[in-house]
Design an enzyme around this catalytic site. Structure first.
Site, PDB file in Angstrom:
ATOM      1  N   GLU A 282     -10.028  13.125  15.240  1.00  0.00           N
ATOM      2  CA  GLU A 282      -9.505  13.353  13.886  1.00  0.00           C
ATOM      3  C   GLU A 282     -10.280  14.527  13.292  1.00  0.00           C
ATOM      4  OE1 GLU A 282      -8.953  10.521  10.860  1.00  0.00           O
ATOM      5  OE2 GLU A 282      -7.740   9.160  12.069  1.00  0.00           O
TER       6      GLU A 282
ATOM      7  N   ASP B 248      -6.389   4.372  10.133  1.00  0.00           N
ATOM      8  CA  ASP B 248      -7.804   4.517   9.731  1.00  0.00           C
ATOM      9  C   ASP B 248      -8.247   3.295   8.943  1.00  0.00           C
ATOM     10  OD1 ASP B 248      -7.529   6.990  10.775  1.00  0.00           O
ATOM     11  OD2 ASP B 248      -7.663   8.077   8.878  1.00  0.00           O
TER      12      ASP B 248
ATOM     13  N   HIS C 287       0.812  -1.217   0.000  1.00  0.00           N
ATOM     14  CA  HIS C 287       0.000   0.000   0.000  1.00  0.00           C
ATOM     15  C   HIS C 287       0.845   1.265   0.000  1.00  0.00           C
ATOM     16  CE1 HIS C 287      -3.379  -2.528   0.123  1.00  0.00           C
ATOM     17  NE2 HIS C 287      -4.233  -1.566   0.400  1.00  0.00           N
TER      18      HIS C 287
HETATM   19  P1  FAD Z   1       4.180  -1.860   2.099  1.00  0.00           P
HETATM   20  O1  FAD Z   1       3.693  -0.777   1.235  1.00  0.00           O
HETATM   21  O2  FAD Z   1       4.141  -3.215   1.563  1.00  0.00           O
HETATM   22  O3  FAD Z   1       5.651  -1.525   2.615  1.00  0.00           O
HETATM   23  C1  FAD Z   1       5.974  -0.220   3.067  1.00  0.00           C
HETATM   24  C2  FAD Z   1       7.463  -0.102   3.376  1.00  0.00           C
HETATM   25  O4  FAD Z   1       7.752  -0.859   4.547  1.00  0.00           O
HETATM   26  C3  FAD Z   1       8.359  -0.671   2.287  1.00  0.00           C
HETATM   27  O5  FAD Z   1       9.568   0.001   2.272  1.00  0.00           O
HETATM   28  C4  FAD Z   1       8.579  -2.082   2.740  1.00  0.00           C
HETATM   29  O6  FAD Z   1       9.755  -2.630   2.206  1.00  0.00           O
HETATM   30  C5  FAD Z   1       8.651  -1.907   4.237  1.00  0.00           C
HETATM   31  N1  FAD Z   1       8.181  -3.076   4.943  1.00  0.00           N
HETATM   32  C6  FAD Z   1       7.036  -3.765   4.760  1.00  0.00           C
HETATM   33  N2  FAD Z   1       6.965  -4.769   5.635  1.00  0.00           N
HETATM   34  C7  FAD Z   1       8.086  -4.699   6.378  1.00  0.00           C
HETATM   35  C8  FAD Z   1       8.598  -5.464   7.444  1.00  0.00           C
HETATM   36  N3  FAD Z   1       7.943  -6.505   7.936  1.00  0.00           N
HETATM   37  N4  FAD Z   1       9.783  -5.114   7.970  1.00  0.00           N
HETATM   38  C9  FAD Z   1      10.463  -4.052   7.506  1.00  0.00           C
HETATM   39  N5  FAD Z   1      10.051  -3.319   6.480  1.00  0.00           N
HETATM   40  C10 FAD Z   1       8.854  -3.625   5.928  1.00  0.00           C
HETATM   41  N6  FAD Z   1      -0.903   5.193   7.281  1.00  0.00           N
HETATM   42  C11 FAD Z   1      -1.190   5.602   8.520  1.00  0.00           C
HETATM   43  O7  FAD Z   1      -0.292   5.837   9.321  1.00  0.00           O
HETATM   44  N7  FAD Z   1      -2.484   5.769   8.914  1.00  0.00           N
HETATM   45  C12 FAD Z   1      -3.525   5.485   8.090  1.00  0.00           C
HETATM   46  O8  FAD Z   1      -4.658   5.634   8.490  1.00  0.00           O
HETATM   47  C13 FAD Z   1      -3.241   5.021   6.783  1.00  0.00           C
HETATM   48  N8  FAD Z   1      -4.241   4.695   5.937  1.00  0.00           N
HETATM   49  C14 FAD Z   1      -3.939   4.240   4.695  1.00  0.00           C
HETATM   50  C15 FAD Z   1      -4.978   3.890   3.832  1.00  0.00           C
HETATM   51  C16 FAD Z   1      -4.705   3.410   2.572  1.00  0.00           C
HETATM   52  C17 FAD Z   1      -5.847   3.012   1.664  1.00  0.00           C
HETATM   53  C18 FAD Z   1      -3.358   3.333   2.132  1.00  0.00           C
HETATM   54  C19 FAD Z   1      -3.054   2.878   0.747  1.00  0.00           C
HETATM   55  C20 FAD Z   1      -2.316   3.699   2.967  1.00  0.00           C
HETATM   56  C21 FAD Z   1      -2.595   4.147   4.256  1.00  0.00           C
HETATM   57  N9  FAD Z   1      -1.585   4.493   5.147  1.00  0.00           N
HETATM   58  C22 FAD Z   1      -1.890   4.908   6.408  1.00  0.00           C
HETATM   59  C23 FAD Z   1      -0.186   4.427   4.740  1.00  0.00           C
HETATM   60  C24 FAD Z   1       0.424   3.100   5.150  1.00  0.00           C
HETATM   61  O9  FAD Z   1       0.701   3.097   6.525  1.00  0.00           O
HETATM   62  C25 FAD Z   1       1.741   2.859   4.435  1.00  0.00           C
HETATM   63  O10 FAD Z   1       1.558   2.971   3.064  1.00  0.00           O
HETATM   64  C26 FAD Z   1       2.280   1.491   4.780  1.00  0.00           C
HETATM   65  O11 FAD Z   1       3.602   1.403   4.338  1.00  0.00           O
HETATM   66  C27 FAD Z   1       1.479   0.462   4.060  1.00  0.00           C
HETATM   67  O12 FAD Z   1       1.619  -0.763   4.673  1.00  0.00           O
HETATM   68  P2  FAD Z   1       1.871  -2.039   3.803  1.00  0.00           P
HETATM   69  O13 FAD Z   1       1.720  -3.143   4.756  1.00  0.00           O
HETATM   70  O14 FAD Z   1       1.058  -2.113   2.588  1.00  0.00           O
HETATM   71  O15 FAD Z   1       3.414  -1.799   3.476  1.00  0.00           O
END
Ligand code: FAD
Length: 529
Positions: free
Chosen positions: A271, A158, A95
């Protein structure tokens, strides 16, 4: 401009070979690859790892592997460390919006497949925590903890379709953070695989530098394979409230007052968002405010001299039993001092799980309309309270007065809830606002709309810099060292030292474009001779 750069990079990428000549590291007979390779059918599965929610960066990995344990993760990292140029990315739920979880021609690990299953940890007395594999979604943690133990973590995002490891690598912010701190402040132990493939357990009292480095560390110092998250008894119900403001100064004054009250007098969630003073905008107009959706919004309550932009505070009170908890009385009492526009208040009583899962409905609607699959040029900022009024005047009221096709969040957080030992960068002031520009582009709008949105984000960033705001990008993405140095500012040296200590060959998380993969000493010596 950024978009064009992305497209060019994508084109170059297609022309490159995935596995560099002469590298033996991706020998398909290697035991790790045989055990974890999900890409038996060729490019089909790996294609999922070549894109993310942002839909603007496409980088094809050489392999998309499915680890089931921390040892598998360590095995993949060791494999890369023995090569001359392989990198490894942990993909949570993908994400990110700028390719942060990708590895161009490298190995991507699908963290969703990690085990073992969640497990309760009794911490003495009534205290408890849950050990979670880092690839678990927060939605899974919520349903597991509530269903099996009637308990829950205190700090959320969220949207819950994000992995524990993904948000702990960034911050993890929602309406509980003003009170309990972000998710990175609500974890007591991590299991981490560092850049040399070592598997370590760390906490605030053991290997504490690694523990704090990894929190908000953008995946640079180690991959989190397991996190221990404290639990509290889960409330049963939530009084979910929205109140509308016509003037930003009144909105900000009330919001800041609410987030600085003693816990005993505080809401459980604070919020807020900006919306357009407009009946006809179905996404960011009047209809975005009422809860339950569809309840009446009376525009006669809006003063005639209000600006085209209005503000909505979103609040919540937890309770278990309506009568025993006097929730009506409490809510009334707590709302009384606020200066919102009387008659523009909305409330709904929903279960705790329903409240935390509320953005799931937005996802369903976006999937149905096609806007979940289109590019998402999102921008998240943390802007100090000292600059937020100017930001409102210049950005919300001028640059974004026509809306962005999605939510525009703005609400205050407290710096004292963020431990300075963590890697995440936040503004200096004690009160700063999360500003989230969550842009959705309709399938009909096409690439021009995406370019325009990216350009607008750049304009906003330039404005913040030129005005000398105390601000940071949240979930940052930069491509130059100078930008990263500016982002981390006084903590940049510490960030570099931690990289040298925990991932000296810069194998981990190349999609963040902070460090370049170093060649192993043997390869450097061979090329010199
Ligand atoms: P990814 O996008 O898969 O990874 C993000 C980064 O973290 C990459 O660099 C990856 O290599 C690294 N990573 C992933 N897993 C690990 C691990 N286990 N160890 C070390 N590094 C790792 N953020 C908020 O704070 N609050 C919100 O309410 C919020 N809402 C969101 C809603 C949507 C629809 C979206 C798309 C994003 C939102 N986000 C929010 C942002 C979100 O927190 C970040 O985009 C987060 O990185 C996404 O998590 P993911 O698991 O998909 O990580």
């Amino acid at each position: 401009m950024m978009m064009i750069a992305y497209l060019e990079r994508q084109q170059q990428q297609r022309q490159q070979r995935l596995v560099p000549d002469g590298d033996v590291e991706l020998d398909p007979d290697h035991s790790i690859l045989r055990a974890l390779d999900s890409d038996a059918t060729g490019d089909v599965v790996a294609a999922a790892a070549a894109r993310d929610f942002g839909g603007m960066v496409f980088l094809q990995p050489a392999r998309f592997l499915r680890p089931s344990s921390a040892d598998d993760v360590a095995g993949a990292v060791v494999l890369a460390s023995r090569s001359s140029r392989l990198t490894v990315a942990a993909r949570g739920n993908g994400h990110s919006v700028c390719g942060q979880a990708m590895a161009d021609g490298g190995i991507v690990l699908d963290m969703r497949t990690l085990g073992p299953a969640m497990e309760i940890v009794r911490c003495g007395g009534t205290a408890a925590a849950v050990d979670v594999p880092a690839g678990a979604l927060w939605a899974e943690v919520l349903s597991w903890a509530v269903r099996n133990h009637g308990m829950a973590p205190v700090s959320w995002t969220d949207y819950l379709g994000l992995t524990v490891g993904g948000t702990l690598s960034n911050g993890g912010i929602s309406g509980q953070a003003f009170r309990h701190g972000p998710q990175v402040a609500n974890v007591t132990e991590l299991e981490v695989v560092t850049g040399d493939g070592e598997r370590l357990v760390c906490s605030p009292s053991s290997a504490s530098d690694l523990f704090f480095a990894v929190l908000g560390g953008l995946g640079q110092f180690g991959f989190i394979t397991r996190a221990r998250i404290p639990l509290v008894p889960a409330p049963k119900m939530v009084r979910w409230i929205r109140v509308v403001y016509g003037a930003f100064d009144e909105y900000a004054r009330d919001a800041e007052w609410l987030v600085t009250r003693d816990d005993s007098a505080a809401f459980d969630y604070v919020e807020g968002f900006v919306f357009r003073n407009d009946a006809s905008d179905p996404v960011s107009g009047w209809s975005s405010v009422p809860i339950p959706p569809g309840s009446a919004f009376d525009p006669a309550r809006i003063p005639a001299d209000s600006s085209p932009i209005l503000y909505c505070l979103e609040l919540a009170l937890h309770y278990d039993h309506i009568q025993a908890d006097n929730v009506d009385e409490r809510a009334k009492e707590m709302l009384r001092p606020l200066r919102y526009l009387r008659g523009l208040e909305f409330a709904a009583d929903v279960s705790y799980v329903e409240f935390l899962s509320r953005v799931g409905r937005v996802e369903e609607e976006a999937r149905a309309s096609g806007t979940w699959a289109t590019p998402h040029p999102w921008l998240n900022l943390l802007v100090s309270s000292s600059d937020i009024a100017d930001f409102d005047r210049t950005v919300f009221k001028r640059v974004l007065s026509r809306g962005i096709g999605g939510p525009m969040l703005v609400y205050p957080l407290r710096r004292s809830k963020w431990d300075k030992r963590m890697s995440v960068a936040v503004p200096d002031g004690e009160l700063f606002y999360l500003v989230a520009l969550l842009r959705f582009v309709t399938p009909q709008a096409g690439e021009a709309a995406v370019k325009e949105a990216v350009a607008q984000n750049q304009e906003i960033l330039s404005h913040c810099r030129n005005k000398g705001y105390d601000f940071k990008v949240y979930i940052p993405h930069y491509e130059s060292e100078a930008d990263w140095a500016r982002h981390f500012d006084g903590d940049w040296t510490r960030f570099i030292e931690r990289k040298r200590r925990y991932d000296p060959m810069a194998i981990l998380s190349p999609g963040q474009t902070i460090f370049s993969r170093a060649r192993p000493p043997a390869a450097v010596a061979a090329s010199a001779s």
